[in-house]
Enzyme design. Structure first.
Site, PDB file in Angstrom:
ATOM      1  CD1 TRP A 240      -2.766   1.582   0.590  1.00 27.32           C
ATOM      2  CD2 TRP A 240      -1.619   2.204   2.402  1.00 27.32           C
ATOM      3  NE1 TRP A 240      -3.296   2.775   1.028  1.00 27.32           N
ATOM      4  CE2 TRP A 240      -2.610   3.172   2.147  1.00 27.32           C
ATOM      5  CE3 TRP A 240      -0.766   2.376   3.493  1.00 27.32           C
ATOM      6  CZ2 TRP A 240      -2.780   4.310   2.949  1.00 27.32           C
ATOM      7  CZ3 TRP A 240      -0.922   3.494   4.288  1.00 27.32           C
ATOM      8  CH2 TRP A 240      -1.925   4.451   4.010  1.00 27.32           C
ATOM      9  CG  ASP A 407     -13.255   9.228  -1.954  1.00 24.91           C
ATOM     10  OD1 ASP A 407     -13.255   8.325  -1.107  1.00 24.91           O
ATOM     11  OD2 ASP A 407     -12.596   9.148  -3.015  1.00 24.91           O
ATOM     12  NE  ARG A 484     -10.180   2.446   5.256  1.00 23.56           N
ATOM     13  CZ  ARG A 484     -10.749   3.334   4.484  1.00 23.56           C
ATOM     14  NH1 ARG A 484     -11.466   2.953   3.440  1.00 23.56           N
ATOM     15  NH2 ARG A 484     -10.612   4.609   4.720  1.00 23.56           N
ATOM     16  CE  LYS A 517     -11.126   6.493  -5.029  1.00 27.08           C
ATOM     17  NZ  LYS A 517     -10.617   7.580  -4.175  1.00 27.08           N
ATOM     18  CD1 TRP A 518     -15.434  -1.703  -7.343  1.00 31.96           C
ATOM     19  CD2 TRP A 518     -17.469  -1.276  -8.167  1.00 31.96           C
ATOM     20  NE1 TRP A 518     -16.218  -2.814  -7.139  1.00 31.96           N
ATOM     21  CE2 TRP A 518     -17.472  -2.583  -7.637  1.00 31.96           C
ATOM     22  CE3 TRP A 518     -18.648  -0.785  -8.745  1.00 31.96           C
ATOM     23  CZ2 TRP A 518     -18.593  -3.414  -7.671  1.00 31.96           C
ATOM     24  CZ3 TRP A 518     -19.765  -1.612  -8.779  1.00 31.96           C
ATOM     25  CH2 TRP A 518     -19.733  -2.915  -8.245  1.00 31.96           C
ATOM     26  CG  ASP A 519     -11.738   2.139  -2.613  1.00 33.35           C
ATOM     27  OD1 ASP A 519     -10.846   1.310  -2.861  1.00 33.35           O
ATOM     28  OD2 ASP A 519     -11.536   3.182  -1.969  1.00 33.35           O
ATOM     29  CG  MET A 520     -12.130  -4.844  -3.405  1.00 34.89           C
ATOM     30  SD  MET A 520     -10.746  -5.657  -2.635  1.00 34.89           S
ATOM     31  CE  MET A 520     -11.265  -7.331  -2.640  1.00 34.89           C
ATOM     32  CG  ASP A 591      -5.054   5.149  -1.039  1.00 29.25           C
ATOM     33  OD1 ASP A 591      -5.722   5.454  -2.042  1.00 29.25           O
ATOM     34  OD2 ASP A 591      -5.519   4.493  -0.084  1.00 29.25           O
TER      35      ASP A 591
HETATM   36  C1  GLA Z   1      -9.296   4.034  -0.077  1.00 29.02           C
HETATM   37  C2  GLA Z   1      -9.040   4.751  -1.378  1.00 29.02           C
HETATM   38  C3  GLA Z   1      -8.969   6.228  -1.136  1.00 29.02           C
HETATM   39  C4  GLA Z   1     -10.263   6.692  -0.525  1.00 29.02           C
HETATM   40  C5  GLA Z   1     -10.567   5.903   0.727  1.00 29.02           C
HETATM   41  C6  GLA Z   1     -11.942   6.201   1.260  1.00 29.02           C
HETATM   42  O1  GLA Z   1      -8.232   4.148   0.780  1.00 29.02           O
HETATM   43  O2  GLA Z   1      -7.877   4.265  -1.973  1.00 29.02           O
HETATM   44  O3  GLA Z   1      -8.708   6.918  -2.327  1.00 29.02           O
HETATM   45  O4  GLA Z   1     -11.305   6.566  -1.454  1.00 29.02           O
HETATM   46  O5  GLA Z   1     -10.492   4.510   0.509  1.00 29.02           O
HETATM   47  O6  GLA Z   1     -12.229   5.469   2.391  1.00 29.02           O
END
Ligand code: GLA
Length: 831
Positions: A240, A407, A484, A517-520, A591
């Protein structure tokens, strides 16, 4: 194109199999600059003959190249009485299995109905398909997603494999059918040619036509056996906020493995790898690259066997994986893409860039320039209300941004990262008008509107978990380890997938949403699915079935919302791969928004991915990941090479910085066409110079080679370095260019108490007087104004103004301190 060559030119009517075996049939796959060839041995095994620069191939290639070993060394396994000189351990092959003497990395390991692991796949027949059949998911010319089961959709049309995203618009397809001797188990090898970008994809399908169940313990996507072992493996590892660090390891006896076990393609080791000669660099030399169109656990292995040959395999990570096939069932592997260049790593990267741009990314946004966005995350984290967001958005609109992205934090009780994932209803305390109210107001400012979601996840503290605890992945009765503070939804289940699609459909339809923005944000642990036990499915299928489930969801949603620009994200680059790029045309690369770290991370991505899919933002300072200070200009100059965004609170910034941002965005919009579509070259990839500083230099040259934008950055100021040069790449030698820089002014405070060297009155550093003077007195930066031929820029390099070195400063000296950068703009001129 595919050529099928034989020593005997008569037609092959009749027994294709014995004809091919008796005649040493050669299959040749040609792209614009490469040749790939293999032949059918008398025994029926496929012998790999060649992969490299284009060669003139006739039917006699197999006679010239294939193994002539007659009396194999002691202690080898002789394949059979009939073919006693054949030893599979020494042979270069298209696919290898276990149990017949080849003890190197296998392509496949299959447990048969009788419990034996021995397979012996030999040639059966082949087909060549020309025509490209599109499925019904055709949003525009560039759009294609495969559908249906593996079948030939019409005579001479390409076979479309199921369940996995695939590259689109190949030139041709070759399918070679293999059969395991003594078994009713079949393997189909798929080769697709992408002539324009010198790429070939490979994938494979196993069909079980036995009466009982077989288990696949390993099935790779591609295998390439090289006839020697003089190679180095370059792979891209990290963690990360430290994604894509290149590492080069000499290949020698034994194995080098690049793999992921996180359940995602991972930031630990990206599936993209390079094999190169030791003297190959960015500009010269032979090199080979491979990537996988897959978002789960992957495996790449380079093994030098006991006979000095290098075997490379790539595919789904076999560790912790197996897949059962009942009678009549099939299993399909993801596609691997391979390429070769004899002209160094920049050329190799261009092959991959064009492949991604023309054959992976699809849909409305594939060829469309991406909007400059403002993202709320580092600007506000979870602490916002509508008023704060609108203030940020007003400033963003004024600065020239085109898209406002809300976000994390807009749903449920999401005021920190411990709760509410899974509850996709708007938090009305923060946004009283809901997403619709906010989106209308944002659109009213002339901006598009986007949001963040993390649909694959659930917090235990959520209505979703309270109602459906069984939807989360865990092992009943065991303590579940979280990442997390969250758990993963079991996407192997149809009902869970339907829920995700329904919830996201509601969200995406609830307002005028233009971007998602599709996060994981976690990797897998405690993988288990209750339902598998009832269905006689091994838990070792879980991670692959999860990836297939994810693709099912993404396919349904991208099909339903073709106009939305989707951006992939997984804590930054934890799932930066070609599978995701088939659905989402860009990915948040890291990030880490620190300009120096980003220069390295983006350089890492550039080996295998075009910058047009790399999302990059300017953030506040000191940087939130490193606490490092870099100038707003440097942050911009790094980010502008990707899909540019800002992730800072413009409302809180100084007027001076805001003014700079207006100018940056205006300039970016002018340069965006070159940056988005041009050919990107690494000039310096973080190299340590004679003076000890490390330098990144890139250039992006338009396809017609009339325009270019170059970037230069170093980490440490070097005193007494009066001679500074810049050498370009990729410009047209015969064209004359004008090169200019961004002419900037510097705050006099940046020179500290040196002001007293010129001031008639003494000025105490940081005093009110110093601050007042700094409002009115700006120091001119240097002007680069050079006209020369492309050949001068490319081969000779031009002299830049000297860096500041304590002996004088005026507008012919570069203010070039730690982490400074420059942009050079090239325009072809008439002479
Ligand atoms: C992850 C993403 C970030 C942001 C956070 C929000 O860490 O990589 O860009 O969107 O989640 O919780």
């Amino acid at each position: 194109m595919v050529k099928v060559l034989c020593s005997n030119h008569e037609n092959t009517d009749g027994d294709v199999k014995s004809y091919a075996q008796e005649n040493g049939q050669v299959f040749v796959l040609e792209t614009a600059h490469t040749t790939y060839a293999f032949c059918v041995r008398e025994s029926g095994h496929l012998e790999h003959l060649y992969y490299g620069e284009k060669i003139d191939v006739h039917y006699d290639l197999s006679a010239a190249v294939s193994s002539k070993c007659k009396y194999p060394g002691g202690n080898l396994v002789n394949y059979s009485k009939e073919y006693s000189s054949l030893t599979l351990e020494t042979l270069c092959q298209e696919i290898s299995s276990v149990g017949k003497g080849d003890v190197r990395e296998p392509f496949c390991v299959i447990e048969h109905v009788d419990g034996s692991y021995t397979s012996d796949f030999v040639f059966d027949s082949f087909e060549v398909h020309e025509e490209f059949i599109k499925s019904d998911f055709v949003v525009d010319e560039n759009d294609f997603t495969q559908e249906g089961t593996a079948e030939i959709t019409s005579e001479n049309s390409m076979v479309q494999l199921t369940g996995l995203p695939t590259a689109h618009h190949p030139t041709q397809q070759l399918v070679v059918h293999m059969k395991s001797l003594g078994r009713n188990v079949f393997m189909d090898l798929y080769y697709e040619i992408y002539e324009d970008c010198d790429c070939i994809t490979r994938s494979c399908q196993v069909r079980n036509q036995e009466d009982g169940k077989i288990t696949i313990h390993r099935l790779m996507s591609a295998q390439v056996d090289f006839r020697d072992c003089d190679y180095e493996m370059m792979h891209f590892s990290g963690a990360w906020v430290r994604e894509m660090t290149p590492e080069t390891i000499p290949v020698s006896r034994g194995k080098i493995i690049n793999s992921s076990s996180t359940g995602t393609s991972s930031n630990r080791n990206n599936p993209f790898i390079i094999l190169k000669r030791s003297d190959t660099n960015d500009d010269h030399g032979k090199c080979f690259a491979s990537n996988l169109i897959y978002s789960g656990n992957h495996y790449e292995c380079a093994e030098v066997g006991s006979f000095g040959k290098l075997r490379f395999v790539t595919g789904i990570n076999p560790n912790g994986f197996s897949y059962g096939l009942s009678a009549g069932e099939t299993f399909v592997t993801p596609q691997a893409v391979i390429t070769f260049s004899e002209n160094g790593l920049n050329d190799l990267s261009h092959h991959m860039h064009e492949f991604v741009r023309n054959h992976i990314v699809r849909g409305m946004w594939a060829k469309k320039e991406r909007p400059v966005l403002l993202n709320s995350w580092e600007a506000a984290y979870f602490k916002f209300d509508e008023g704060k967001l609108l203030k940020m958005a007003r400033n963003a609109a004024k600065a020239g941004c085109e898209l406002f992205v809300l976000d994390d934090g807009w749903f449920g009780n999401r005021n920190d990262d411990t709760k509410s994932l899974g509850d996709w209803t708007c938090n009305m305390q923060k946004l009283p008008g809901g997403l619709k109210g906010l989106s209308d107001k944002i659109h009213g400012l002339g901006l598009q509107f986007g949001i963040w979601v993390e649909p694959e996840m659930v917090n235990v503290d959520s209505e979703c978990y309270r109602t459906h605890p069984d939807w989360a992945v865990d092992i009943p009765g065991m303590n579940h380890s979280e990442g997390r503070n969250q758990r993963i939804l079991n996407l192997t289940r149809t009902d869970v997938r339907d829920y995700v699609v329904e919830e996201m459909t509601k969200v995406f339809s609830s307002a005028d949403i233009n971007y998602v923005k599709w996060d994981m944000n976690r990797i897998f642990s405690d993988t288990y699915s209750d339902e598998f036990a009832d269905q006689d499915i091994s838990q070792q299928e879980f991670l692959h079935r999860y990836v297939l489930g994810l693709y099912d969801i993404l396919e349904r949603l991208t099909r339903a919302f073709p106009e939305i620009l989707f951006e992939g994200c997984a804590s930054g680059g934890n799932r930066f791969d070609l599978g995701i790029l088939c659905y989402m045309p860009q990915i948040w690369a890291s990030d880490n928004t620190d300009a120096w770290c980003r220069a390295g991370i983006q350089t890492g991505y550039s080996y295998g991915y075009p910058m047009s899919v790399v999302s990059a933002h300017v953030s506040g300072c000191p940087n939130h990941q490193t606490l490092r200070n870099t100038s707003i200009e440097t942050r911009f100059e790094v980010a502008m090479f990707g899909c540019l965004g800002y992730e800072c609170n413009l409302a809180d910034m100084s007027e001076e910085d805001r003014e700079r941002i207006y100018q940056q965005i205006a300039l970016y919009k002018k340069l965006r066409p070159v940056l988005f579509t041009g050919d990107y070259y690494r000039i310096n990839n973080g190299k340590r110079t004679y003076f000890g500083d490390e330098v990144y230099e890139w250039i992006c040259v338009s396809k017609d080679r009339k325009n270019a934008v170059a970037f230069q950055m170093h980490n440490m100021a070097v005193p007494n370095m009066p001679e500074v040069t810049f050498q370009a790449k990729g410009l047209d030698d015969s064209v004359v260019y004008h090169m200019s820089n961004r002419i900037l002014k510097y705050n006099v405070k940046a020179f500290g108490d040196l002001i007293n060297a010129v001031s008639p009155i003494h000025v105490k550093q940081d005093s009110i007087t110093h601050r007042i003077i700094s409002k009115f007195v700006k120091m001119d930066g240097e002007t680069e104004d050079i006209t020369a031929s492309g050949s001068v820029f490319n081969h000779c390099g031009v002299a830049l103004h000297q860096n500041y070195g304590a002996t004088g400063y005026d507008n012919e000296v570069r203010y070039y301190q730690d982490f400074s950068s420059r942009i050079f703009i090239f325009e072809a001129v008439e002479v």
